[in-house]
Structure formats: C-alpha cells, structure tokens
Design a protein around this motif. Sequence first.
Motif, PDB file in Angstrom:
ATOM      1  N   GLN A 184      36.187  10.296 -17.799  1.00  0.00           N
ATOM      2  CA  GLN A 184      34.795  10.025 -17.441  1.00  0.00           C
ATOM      3  C   GLN A 184      33.844  10.626 -18.488  1.00  0.00           C
ATOM      4  OE1 GLN A 184      33.962  10.973 -13.288  1.00  0.00           O
ATOM      5  NE2 GLN A 184      31.934  11.605 -13.972  1.00  0.00           N
ATOM      6  N   TYR A 227      18.441   5.119 -17.838  1.00  0.00           N
ATOM      7  CA  TYR A 227      17.944   6.419 -17.386  1.00  0.00           C
ATOM      8  C   TYR A 227      16.461   6.499 -17.732  1.00  0.00           C
ATOM      9  CZ  TYR A 227      22.873   8.021 -17.409  1.00  0.00           C
ATOM     10  OH  TYR A 227      24.209   8.176 -17.208  1.00  0.00           O
ATOM     11  N   GLN A 230      19.461  18.510 -16.536  1.00  0.00           N
ATOM     12  CA  GLN A 230      19.203  18.054 -17.911  1.00  0.00           C
ATOM     13  C   GLN A 230      17.891  18.632 -18.438  1.00  0.00           C
ATOM     14  OE1 GLN A 230      19.403  13.802 -17.303  1.00  0.00           O
ATOM     15  NE2 GLN A 230      21.604  13.900 -16.875  1.00  0.00           N
ATOM     16  N   ARG A 255      25.793   8.993  -5.428  1.00  0.00           N
ATOM     17  CA  ARG A 255      25.672   9.442  -6.818  1.00  0.00           C
ATOM     18  C   ARG A 255      24.427   8.859  -7.479  1.00  0.00           C
ATOM     19  NH1 ARG A 255      29.824  12.349  -8.333  1.00  0.00           N
ATOM     20  NH2 ARG A 255      29.694  12.006 -10.563  1.00  0.00           N
ATOM     21  N   PHE A 309      12.667  11.945 -21.458  1.00  0.00           N
ATOM     22  CA  PHE A 309      13.706  12.332 -22.426  1.00  0.00           C
ATOM     23  C   PHE A 309      13.087  12.589 -23.801  1.00  0.00           C
ATOM     24  CE2 PHE A 309      16.675  10.381 -19.333  1.00  0.00           C
ATOM     25  CZ  PHE A 309      17.567  11.436 -19.226  1.00  0.00           C
ATOM     26  N   ASP A 359      33.617   8.514 -10.511  1.00  0.00           N
ATOM     27  CA  ASP A 359      32.185   8.223 -10.536  1.00  0.00           C
ATOM     28  C   ASP A 359      31.999   6.712 -10.436  1.00  0.00           C
ATOM     29  OD1 ASP A 359      29.448   8.383 -10.863  1.00  0.00           O
ATOM     30  OD2 ASP A 359      29.560   8.554 -13.044  1.00  0.00           O
ATOM     31  N   LYS A 404      28.988   6.083 -24.230  1.00  0.00           N
ATOM     32  CA  LYS A 404      27.726   5.434 -23.819  1.00  0.00           C
ATOM     33  C   LYS A 404      26.529   6.127 -24.491  1.00  0.00           C
ATOM     34  CE  LYS A 404      26.393   5.810 -19.333  1.00  0.00           C
ATOM     35  NZ  LYS A 404      26.491   5.500 -17.890  1.00  0.00           N
ATOM     36  N   TYR A 405      26.478   7.460 -24.399  1.00  0.00           N
ATOM     37  CA  TYR A 405      25.318   8.180 -24.944  1.00  0.00           C
ATOM     38  C   TYR A 405      25.303   8.146 -26.490  1.00  0.00           C
ATOM     39  CZ  TYR A 405      25.377  10.145 -20.201  1.00  0.00           C
ATOM     40  OH  TYR A 405      25.418  10.307 -18.841  1.00  0.00           O
ATOM     41  N   LYS A 465      14.300   9.224 -16.429  1.00  0.00           N
ATOM     42  CA  LYS A 465      13.885  10.625 -16.622  1.00  0.00           C
ATOM     43  C   LYS A 465      15.066  11.573 -16.435  1.00  0.00           C
ATOM     44  CE  LYS A 465      11.688  11.043 -12.046  1.00  0.00           C
ATOM     45  NZ  LYS A 465      12.655  11.652 -11.243  1.00  0.00           N
ATOM     46  N   LYS A 485      25.344  16.499 -15.011  1.00  0.00           N
ATOM     47  CA  LYS A 485      25.719  17.627 -15.881  1.00  0.00           C
ATOM     48  C   LYS A 485      26.376  17.158 -17.188  1.00  0.00           C
ATOM     49  CE  LYS A 485      29.932  18.413 -13.227  1.00  0.00           C
ATOM     50  NZ  LYS A 485      30.884  17.760 -14.115  1.00  0.00           N
ATOM     51  N   THR A 522      17.469  14.514 -15.153  1.00  0.00           N
ATOM     52  CA  THR A 522      17.701  15.179 -13.869  1.00  0.00           C
ATOM     53  C   THR A 522      17.341  16.662 -14.053  1.00  0.00           C
ATOM     54  OG1 THR A 522      19.971  15.771 -14.411  1.00  0.00           O
ATOM     55  CG2 THR A 522      19.636  13.617 -13.368  1.00  0.00           C
ATOM     56  N   GLY A 526      27.679  15.032  -9.974  1.00  0.00           N
ATOM     57  CA  GLY A 526      26.654  14.095  -9.500  1.00  0.00           C
ATOM     58  C   GLY A 526      25.251  14.504  -9.908  1.00  0.00           C
ATOM     59  N   SER A 527      25.121  15.711 -10.496  1.00  0.00           N
ATOM     60  CA  SER A 527      23.792  16.205 -10.854  1.00  0.00           C
ATOM     61  C   SER A 527      23.345  15.727 -12.243  1.00  0.00           C
ATOM     62  CB  SER A 527      23.788  17.741 -10.830  1.00  0.00           C
ATOM     63  OG  SER A 527      24.761  18.220 -11.736  1.00  0.00           O
ATOM     64  N   GLN A 584      26.368  20.913  -9.380  1.00  0.00           N
ATOM     65  CA  GLN A 584      27.439  20.129  -8.754  1.00  0.00           C
ATOM     66  C   GLN A 584      27.694  18.848  -9.531  1.00  0.00           C
ATOM     67  OE1 GLN A 584      29.207  21.076  -6.291  1.00  0.00           O
ATOM     68  NE2 GLN A 584      28.031  22.728  -5.366  1.00  0.00           N
TER      69      GLN A 584
HETATM   70  P1  AMP Z   1      27.506  13.587 -13.654  1.00  0.00           P
HETATM   71  O1  AMP Z   1      26.958  14.679 -12.776  1.00  0.00           O
HETATM   72  O2  AMP Z   1      27.417  13.899 -15.087  1.00  0.00           O
HETATM   73  O3  AMP Z   1      28.893  13.174 -13.208  1.00  0.00           O
HETATM   74  O4  AMP Z   1      26.568  12.276 -13.452  1.00  0.00           O
HETATM   75  C1  AMP Z   1      26.468  11.610 -12.220  1.00  0.00           C
HETATM   76  C2  AMP Z   1      25.937  10.201 -12.376  1.00  0.00           C
HETATM   77  O5  AMP Z   1      24.548  10.240 -12.690  1.00  0.00           O
HETATM   78  C3  AMP Z   1      26.600   9.376 -13.469  1.00  0.00           C
HETATM   79  O6  AMP Z   1      26.848   8.082 -12.954  1.00  0.00           O
HETATM   80  C4  AMP Z   1      25.561   9.292 -14.567  1.00  0.00           C
HETATM   81  O7  AMP Z   1      25.672   8.079 -15.280  1.00  0.00           O
HETATM   82  C5  AMP Z   1      24.272   9.352 -13.786  1.00  0.00           C
HETATM   83  N1  AMP Z   1      23.142   9.967 -14.512  1.00  0.00           N
HETATM   84  C6  AMP Z   1      23.175  11.083 -15.266  1.00  0.00           C
HETATM   85  N2  AMP Z   1      21.939  11.376 -15.738  1.00  0.00           N
HETATM   86  C7  AMP Z   1      21.103  10.434 -15.254  1.00  0.00           C
HETATM   87  C8  AMP Z   1      19.688  10.207 -15.377  1.00  0.00           C
HETATM   88  N3  AMP Z   1      18.901  11.017 -16.087  1.00  0.00           N
HETATM   89  N4  AMP Z   1      19.178   9.121 -14.756  1.00  0.00           N
HETATM   90  C9  AMP Z   1      19.963   8.293 -14.024  1.00  0.00           C
HETATM   91  N5  AMP Z   1      21.297   8.467 -13.851  1.00  0.00           N
HETATM   92  C10 AMP Z   1      21.864   9.529 -14.457  1.00  0.00           C
END
Ligand code: AMP
Length: 467
Positions: A113, A21, A28, A363, A3, A335, A120-121, A23, A51, A25, A48-49, A46
């Motif tokens: 969500q 987190y 990202q 997920r 990051f 989620d 959180k971020y 690294k 996004k 995804t 879970g990625s 999708q």
């Molecule tokens: P989303 O696709 O944004 O709904 O995220 C899916 C899930 O992945 C959520 O539970 C996030 O908290 C988790 N998440 C997102 N980015 C990361 C990351 N870089 N490392 C670990 N978990 C992640």
Amino acid sequence: MTFEALGLHTSVLKALTEAGYTKPTAVQAQAVPAAIEGRDLMVSSQTGSGKTAAFMLPALHKFASAAEQQPVAAGKTPNQEAQSARSRGDRPRFKAAQPKMLVLTPTRELALQVTNATDKYGSHMKRVKAVSILGGMPYPKQMQLLAKNPEILVATPGRLIDHMESGKIDFSQLQILVLDEADRMLDMGFIDDIEKIVDATPESRQTMLFSATLDGVVGNMAKRITKNPLVIQIAGSATKHENISQRVHFVDDLSHKNRLLDHLLRDVTMDQAVVFTATKRDADTIADRLNIAGFAAAALHGDMHQGARNRTLDGMRRGQVRVLVATDVAARGIDVPAITHVFNYDLPKFPEDYVHRIGRTGRAGRNGIAVSLVNHSEGVNVKRIERFTKQLIPVDVIEGFEPKRSASASRPNNKPGGWKPGDNRGNASKPGQRTFSKPGAPRKDGGGFSKGPRSGEGGARRTYSDR
Ligand code: AMP
C-alpha cells in the motif's frame, strides 16, 4: 490550509491534484512542514489519518528539489554496469543497491500500500522509483528490483535483513528512515531486526516514526532512534472514529451468530465488507459458507501464498469480492474505500486490534459501520474495548434476531467500559436490551481476550513469517 501552503514541490502538488486531495489532513498539516525542514518526527496517528502522505510527500519534495539542483551525472545504474561488464567479458558483479529512503512496515499488505501510494504521489517525478522488499516474494524477482538501484525501499524487516546480510543492500547513502506502524512491528517481535537495520543506517539520517501510541516500549525506542524529534499527537476524529457507527449484537450461539451475520450482510446500504475471524480455519469456513449462501466472499489469511493474497485484494479493490473474511494480520493495511461495513465475527484478542479492524471502513472522510457479534459471556471483553477507546459501543437488537437471554448488566456507571442498567447507549435500535451473562459463564464459540503476548495469527510470537 492548502498543500501549496505547505511548500511542496510542484511535481508533488500536481500528483495530489490528480489524486483528488484538496487539503492536507491534520497529521499532514503538522508533519509535512517539519519534515521538509529536516526534523525527526515521532507521530502518534491511526491508520486512515493520511499518515502515508505525511511522511512520503516531504520525502518526494526533497528528492524532487535535489534533482533540480543537481542533475545526475550520466552515470550507469548497477544493471547497466553489469551489462557493460558482460560486454567487456568481465565477470558480472552485483552492486549493492544504495537507497536514499527506507520505509519499514509490519506487514506485506501495508508495504504494498505504501509503495502504491508512493507511485501515485511521485507520478510526476522522473527519477524516483519505489520498490517493495517483502517476505513471500521470489528472491530472483527481488534481485531484479534491487539491481535497478531504487531510491525508495519499502520493506518488512525480516526479508530486508536477509538481503542486508547477503550484501545486496548498502545503506551508506540513506537519508530518510521511516518506521510505519512501529507499535505493531514491536508487537510482532521485530525489535531486534529493527535495531539491526537502524544500526546499519548513517547517523546523519532523518528519522520519522509513526505509531498508534508513543507510550511504553515503542516510545522508548522512538526516543533512542530519533534526534530532537517533533512529537505530534493526532487525537482528532480519525482516532476516535467518530465517522464510524459502532454497535454490538449479542448472540446466543453460533447458529444465531451466522443467521444474524447473513441478515446484516444483506443490508442494502452495504457496499463491501470485511468479516474478522479469530482463526485462519474459520476465515476459510465462513468464506465457503457465505459463498454457498450467495455472497461473493473470499478468505484472506497468513497461510495463503502472497500471490493468492494479492489476487484476493485485487478482487476486493475491483469490487468482485464483496465480503472479505479475514484474520487480523492479513487484513492490516487494507485500504479499499468501498468498505462500508466491518463485522467482528469474533472479537479481537487485544482491544487495540479492534481499533485497527474498524479502521478498515470510514476511510478518507467517509462514513462506516462496525458491528461486533458477541457471545453473552464476552461482555467483559466489550468493556475492555470501551475502556481502551474511551467510547461506549451501543447494543443493538434486530427484530426477529433477538437474543434469548435478556439484559442483566450490573455496570457501576455510564463511563466507557461501564453501563448503567437501562441506559440507552447511543443508537441502539431497542434501548435497554442488554444481555450479559455472569462473568465466567461457559462460552459457546471460543471468543475472548488473551492476556498473553500478542500472537500474530494463532499462537507463538511472530508466527506471521515475513521472510
Ligand atoms: P493512510 O492513513 O495513509 O492509510 O490514508 C488513508 C486514506 O486517505 C488513503 O486512501 C489515502 O489515499 C487518503 N488520503 C490521504 N491524504 C488525503 C488527503 N489529504 N485528502 C484526501 N484523501 C487523503
């Protein structure tokens, strides 16, 4: 890739470390640097990625960096101004909220969500506040939230338009517009609302559009509302759901289906599960039946009040609810990491909904299991799902729960959407037991794909009201 290498602000990096987190995804890693540069994005990825962070991290980075460079003048919030006006004896005026960022989502659950993820971020940023503007929430509560003049609004389109029309929101200061799950918003009939909202925002905005697909109508809209966008297509394992073990069980009738579901729900590896039904009534009935059978089950569907929906989801997050019995629209955006199993009690109306449903499990890099309980006459619908996902779904049979009718597939080849007689289709426990009736055979439990317009929950377009 780390990051830090993406160039994010230290306050954002701190929050990411706390979130665990390590690294970025794939989405990202591609989206964040371009968004930090200020580019518009068209992203196909999708749920879970990861996004949400792909659009929220660069936005928070931007706000944190701007706050450092320009400490805010000791101005008053609209709330404080109203108080001063009252103490001066003036008639209080409601000043329209002027958000810097707007995230549009198709459903209330996804909006909540996104707001939670933003909290959180942004937990190490002082001045950034995100609020959800949703249908089903009392207006006075929303007015209070808007009076705080939040930097970030996360909203479903219908209710947002209501507030815009009554002058409660002014988008003249908007810097970033995000359309999350844009394909789904169009499916739900929000196209006019979206265009109206986009028209109310400044031309100078940065636009980021996320969608499962960038084809057809959604692609055209994306091109219309973005400027020189970077197009990102994520076709990784998250899209293919390689971490989710999928299978089909054929059932003879409803009683067979119910017995099989009860058996599968007793799987010792199951932590929490979502059972998808075609109708709200079935969601209630099955949740009641499962409760009587000793499962901690709860229903979730669009006829429930928002408060009840939130309580059910909280129960799920806290682990008090083990089996959530839900319709498609209500379950969108859920989620909960402990969801290990997804069951299609009824197959979804549209193949793309299958992908969203199974995406409730597996997920953030975990593994999951997705089981479809399929009537003999629905083989053709399984085939459509396979064609859509370009993956074979193995047929499984459990001893003691074998369907009476035997396999009689006449599939021309072994490509997704077609089976060869005798092919063993992945991890089926008893290969070769495939059960298909002739096309057109009468159905016993009313499943089946619709070819008509997407119906949200049960009938006409946009039956799911978000106002
Ligand atoms: P989303 O696709 O944004 O709904 O995220 C899916 C899930 O992945 C959520 O539970 C996030 O908290 C988790 N998440 C997102 N980015 C990361 C990351 N870089 N490392 C670990 N978990 C992640």
